[in-house]
Design a protein around this motif. Structure first.
Motif, PDB file in Angstrom:
ATOM      1  N   ASP A   1       0.546   3.834  -8.233  1.00 31.38           N
ATOM      2  CA  ASP A   1      -0.741   3.866  -7.536  1.00 31.38           C
ATOM      3  C   ASP A   1      -1.123   2.524  -6.918  1.00 31.38           C
ATOM      4  O   ASP A   1      -2.047   2.464  -6.096  1.00 31.38           O
ATOM      5  CB  ASP A   1      -1.844   4.291  -8.507  1.00 31.38           C
ATOM      6  N   LEU A   2      -0.439   1.444  -7.319  1.00 32.54           N
ATOM      7  CA  LEU A   2      -0.777   0.103  -6.842  1.00 32.54           C
ATOM      8  C   LEU A   2       0.439  -0.790  -7.038  1.00 32.54           C
ATOM      9  O   LEU A   2       1.124  -0.690  -8.058  1.00 32.54           O
ATOM     10  CB  LEU A   2      -1.974  -0.459  -7.630  1.00 32.54           C
ATOM     11  N   VAL A   3       0.694  -1.655  -6.072  1.00 29.03           N
ATOM     12  CA  VAL A   3       1.788  -2.618  -6.165  1.00 29.03           C
ATOM     13  C   VAL A   3       1.229  -4.022  -5.996  1.00 29.03           C
ATOM     14  O   VAL A   3       0.455  -4.287  -5.070  1.00 29.03           O
ATOM     15  CB  VAL A   3       2.858  -2.364  -5.090  1.00 29.03           C
ATOM     16  N   LYS A   4       1.609  -4.912  -6.920  1.00 31.53           N
ATOM     17  CA  LYS A   4       1.317  -6.335  -6.761  1.00 31.53           C
ATOM     18  C   LYS A   4       2.644  -7.022  -6.453  1.00 31.53           C
ATOM     19  O   LYS A   4       3.446  -7.276  -7.334  1.00 31.53           O
ATOM     20  CB  LYS A   4       0.704  -6.926  -8.030  1.00 31.53           C
ATOM     21  N   PRO A   5       2.901  -7.291  -5.182  1.00 29.62           N
ATOM     22  CA  PRO A   5       4.175  -7.901  -4.817  1.00 29.62           C
ATOM     23  C   PRO A   5       4.163  -9.409  -5.031  1.00 29.62           C
ATOM     24  O   PRO A   5       3.144  -9.997  -5.414  1.00 29.62           O
ATOM     25  CB  PRO A   5       4.298  -7.561  -3.326  1.00 29.62           C
ATOM     26  N   GLN A   6       5.288 -10.048  -4.741  1.00 31.23           N
ATOM     27  CA  GLN A   6       5.355 -11.501  -4.779  1.00 31.23           C
ATOM     28  C   GLN A   6       4.403 -12.105  -3.752  1.00 31.23           C
ATOM     29  O   GLN A   6       3.579 -12.940  -4.080  1.00 31.23           O
ATOM     30  CB  GLN A   6       6.794 -11.953  -4.508  1.00 31.23           C
ATOM     31  N   ALA A   7       4.538 -11.699  -2.479  1.00 35.26           N
ATOM     32  CA  ALA A   7       3.611 -12.103  -1.409  1.00 35.26           C
ATOM     33  C   ALA A   7       3.253 -13.580  -1.496  1.00 35.26           C
ATOM     34  O   ALA A   7       2.091 -13.955  -1.619  1.00 35.26           O
ATOM     35  CB  ALA A   7       2.344 -11.257  -1.472  1.00 35.26           C
TER      36      ALA A   7
ATOM     37  N   VAL B   1      11.291   1.740  -0.533  1.00 34.17           N
ATOM     38  CA  VAL B   1      11.158   2.343  -1.866  1.00 34.17           C
ATOM     39  C   VAL B   1      10.013   3.346  -1.891  1.00 34.17           C
ATOM     40  O   VAL B   1      10.131   4.440  -2.464  1.00 34.17           O
ATOM     41  CB  VAL B   1      10.939   1.254  -2.931  1.00 34.17           C
ATOM     42  N   PHE B   2       8.891   2.974  -1.278  1.00 29.93           N
ATOM     43  CA  PHE B   2       7.667   3.777  -1.368  1.00 29.93           C
ATOM     44  C   PHE B   2       7.332   4.378  -0.003  1.00 29.93           C
ATOM     45  O   PHE B   2       7.228   3.660   0.998  1.00 29.93           O
ATOM     46  CB  PHE B   2       6.497   2.910  -1.836  1.00 29.93           C
ATOM     47  N   ASP B   3       7.141   5.690   0.021  1.00 33.90           N
ATOM     48  CA  ASP B   3       6.752   6.376   1.248  1.00 33.90           C
ATOM     49  C   ASP B   3       5.765   7.489   0.883  1.00 33.90           C
ATOM     50  O   ASP B   3       6.165   8.513   0.339  1.00 33.90           O
ATOM     51  CB  ASP B   3       7.973   6.950   1.950  1.00 33.90           C
ATOM     52  N   PRO B   4       4.470   7.267   1.118  1.00 32.94           N
ATOM     53  CA  PRO B   4       3.885   6.106   1.785  1.00 32.94           C
ATOM     54  C   PRO B   4       3.761   4.909   0.842  1.00 32.94           C
ATOM     55  O   PRO B   4       3.882   5.056  -0.378  1.00 32.94           O
ATOM     56  CB  PRO B   4       2.502   6.609   2.208  1.00 32.94           C
ATOM     57  N   LEU B   5       3.513   3.740   1.425  1.00 27.36           N
ATOM     58  CA  LEU B   5       3.345   2.526   0.649  1.00 27.36           C
ATOM     59  C   LEU B   5       2.012   2.579  -0.103  1.00 27.36           C
ATOM     60  O   LEU B   5       0.974   2.824   0.509  1.00 27.36           O
ATOM     61  CB  LEU B   5       3.371   1.310   1.576  1.00 27.36           C
ATOM     62  N   PRO B   6       2.000   2.368  -1.425  1.00 32.88           N
ATOM     63  CA  PRO B   6       0.728   2.353  -2.158  1.00 32.88           C
ATOM     64  C   PRO B   6      -0.117   1.145  -1.745  1.00 32.88           C
ATOM     65  O   PRO B   6       0.359   0.232  -1.063  1.00 32.88           O
ATOM     66  CB  PRO B   6       1.177   2.228  -3.630  1.00 32.88           C
TER      67      PRO B   6
ATOM     68  N   PRO C   1      -7.987   0.535  -5.886  1.00 32.12           N
ATOM     69  CA  PRO C   1      -7.785   1.964  -5.661  1.00 32.12           C
ATOM     70  C   PRO C   1      -8.686   2.783  -6.577  1.00 32.12           C
ATOM     71  O   PRO C   1      -9.092   2.323  -7.651  1.00 32.12           O
ATOM     72  CB  PRO C   1      -6.304   2.175  -5.984  1.00 32.12           C
ATOM     73  N   SER C   2      -9.003   3.979  -6.149  1.00 31.46           N
ATOM     74  CA  SER C   2      -9.871   4.836  -6.965  1.00 31.46           C
ATOM     75  C   SER C   2      -9.202   5.240  -8.269  1.00 31.46           C
ATOM     76  O   SER C   2      -9.864   5.531  -9.258  1.00 31.46           O
ATOM     77  CB  SER C   2     -10.262   6.089  -6.167  1.00 31.46           C
ATOM     78  N   ARG C   3      -7.869   5.216  -8.269  1.00 26.54           N
ATOM     79  CA  ARG C   3      -7.119   5.540  -9.476  1.00 26.54           C
ATOM     80  C   ARG C   3      -5.887   4.661  -9.513  1.00 26.54           C
ATOM     81  O   ARG C   3      -5.191   4.523  -8.513  1.00 26.54           O
ATOM     82  CB  ARG C   3      -6.705   7.014  -9.463  1.00 26.54           C
ATOM     83  N   ALA C   4      -5.629   4.048 -10.650  1.00 28.84           N
ATOM     84  CA  ALA C   4      -4.450   3.183 -10.781  1.00 28.84           C
ATOM     85  C   ALA C   4      -3.855   3.373 -12.169  1.00 28.84           C
ATOM     86  O   ALA C   4      -3.941   2.500 -13.026  1.00 28.84           O
ATOM     87  CB  ALA C   4      -4.812   1.724 -10.543  1.00 28.84           C
TER      88      ALA C   4
END
Length: 348
Positions: free
Chosen positions: A240-246, A263-268, A321-324
């Protein structure tokens, strides 16, 4: 086999001396301080607001605060890139081995259990967390404390500056016009236990690909994500949520974003904390997870203060996000380390 849960957390960073301060400070832009090197060059850096010039006294105070309430009989993991280099810069005492700093920290805390050092550049914190999870899951220890320590020094800043990896202006993770990373200082703690709590450490993975020792490998990011998902028993659609390196590097952010889209489609939704605390290197995994879980619990959220790079197709979310229920968090580091963990919110 036990499950492993996050049962405690702490953080001192540029956002303040604790997580409560950090939650309040996230609402406003954080301005980094400046570190001036011997050659006269000056670089922005997110440091902990503390004027104590005594490196040892300051570090001990921060560590003791972060470890408050931890079971001193459990396992202690010290995760750091720079270890005690800030002290060595002033004492010029280089006679001690790699484990000496961990033993020193254990002495500050009166630690009675086993003590481990994990120093694998930026991935140190998450790799230590996964090691602690293994001990808890197999019943080797009832509890484990992972300390992410990246303490002030000039050698680290000088090294990154010499490699032309630092931004002279500011951190713009996944942003238009990003031109490098900004370093940060942090003392962070995550406590693991088999006792059920809100956040379960569901799984994780570490993939090493050294073809570009100072960069990001797209296939390694993809493998890292797939392995972390498999270890957690879920699929990409469950995240539901991704915390990348960024981190703010022009090429590395683009490579990472491209891999995540595969990896993700759609991207969270995506979230980054490096514009608030900087890249805290070996402490980053622990510091950013402490911030992330606190944000999801209280509703505070880092506001992207810069324009996204439209070419990445990976904008940062401006609200939680509303749900994670399932969150994937990753850190990518020198030496080809690509490490991710998956957290489950058992109350979601």
């Amino acid at each position: 086999m036990n499950e492993a849960y996050l049962t405690g957390r702490a953080l001192a960073s540029a956002l303040g001396p604790d997580l409560d301060s950090a939650m309040q400070a996230l609402a406003a832009p954080v301005v980094p301080k400046t570190v001036t090197l011997a050659d006269g060059s000056a670089w922005p850096c997110y440091t902990i607001d503390d004027d104590d010039s005594d490196w040892t006294a300051r570090s001990r105070r921060l560590v003791e605060r972060a470890a408050a309430g931890a079971d001193r009989q459990g396992a202690l993991f010290i995760a750091s890139s720079s270890l005690d280099i800030g002290l060595l810069e002033t004492t010029h005492d280089f006679d001690h081995d790699h484990q000496h700093f961990a033993d020193t920290v254990a002495g500050w805390l009166g630690w009675q259990g086993p003590v481990y050092t994990v120093s694998t550049a930026c991935t140190s914190g998450l790799k230590a967390l996964l090691s602690a999870r293994t001990l808890v899951r197999h019943g080797v220890v009832a509890e484990a404390l992972v300390l992410g320590l990246e303490l002030r020094n000039t050698l680290t800043v000088g090294g990154f500056a010499g490699m032309q990896l630092l931004s002279p202006t500011g951190a713009l993770p996944y942003g238009a016009g990003r031109n490098g990373l900004v370093l940060g200082e942090a003392v962070a703690a995550l406590q693991l236990s088999a006792q059920p709590s809100r956040w379960r450490l569901a799984g994780g993975a570490n993939v090493v690909d050294g073809r570009d020792p100072a960069g990001t490998i797209e296939s390694a990011v993809i493998d890292m994500c797939h392995q972390a998902l498999a270890d957690s028993g879920i699929t990409a659609a469950d995240i539901d949520l991704v915390k990348p390196q960024a981190a703010g590097g022009a090429a590395s952010d683009a490579t990472e974003a491209r891999a995540l889209r595969r990896v993700f489609d759609p991207l969270p939704p995506l979230v980054s904390f490096k514009a608030a605390i900087g890249h805290t290197l070996g402490a980053a995994g622990i510091a950013e997870l402490a911030l992330l879980t606190a944000c999801l619990e209280c509703g505070a959220w880092p506001r992207p203060g810069h324009a996204p790079d439209p070419a990445l197709h990976a904008p940062l979310a401006d609200k939680p996000p509303s749900r994670a229920r399932h969150v994937l968090a990753s850190i990518l580091g020198f030496g080809g380390g690509h490490t991710a963990v998956v957290l489950e919110d058992t109350q979601a």
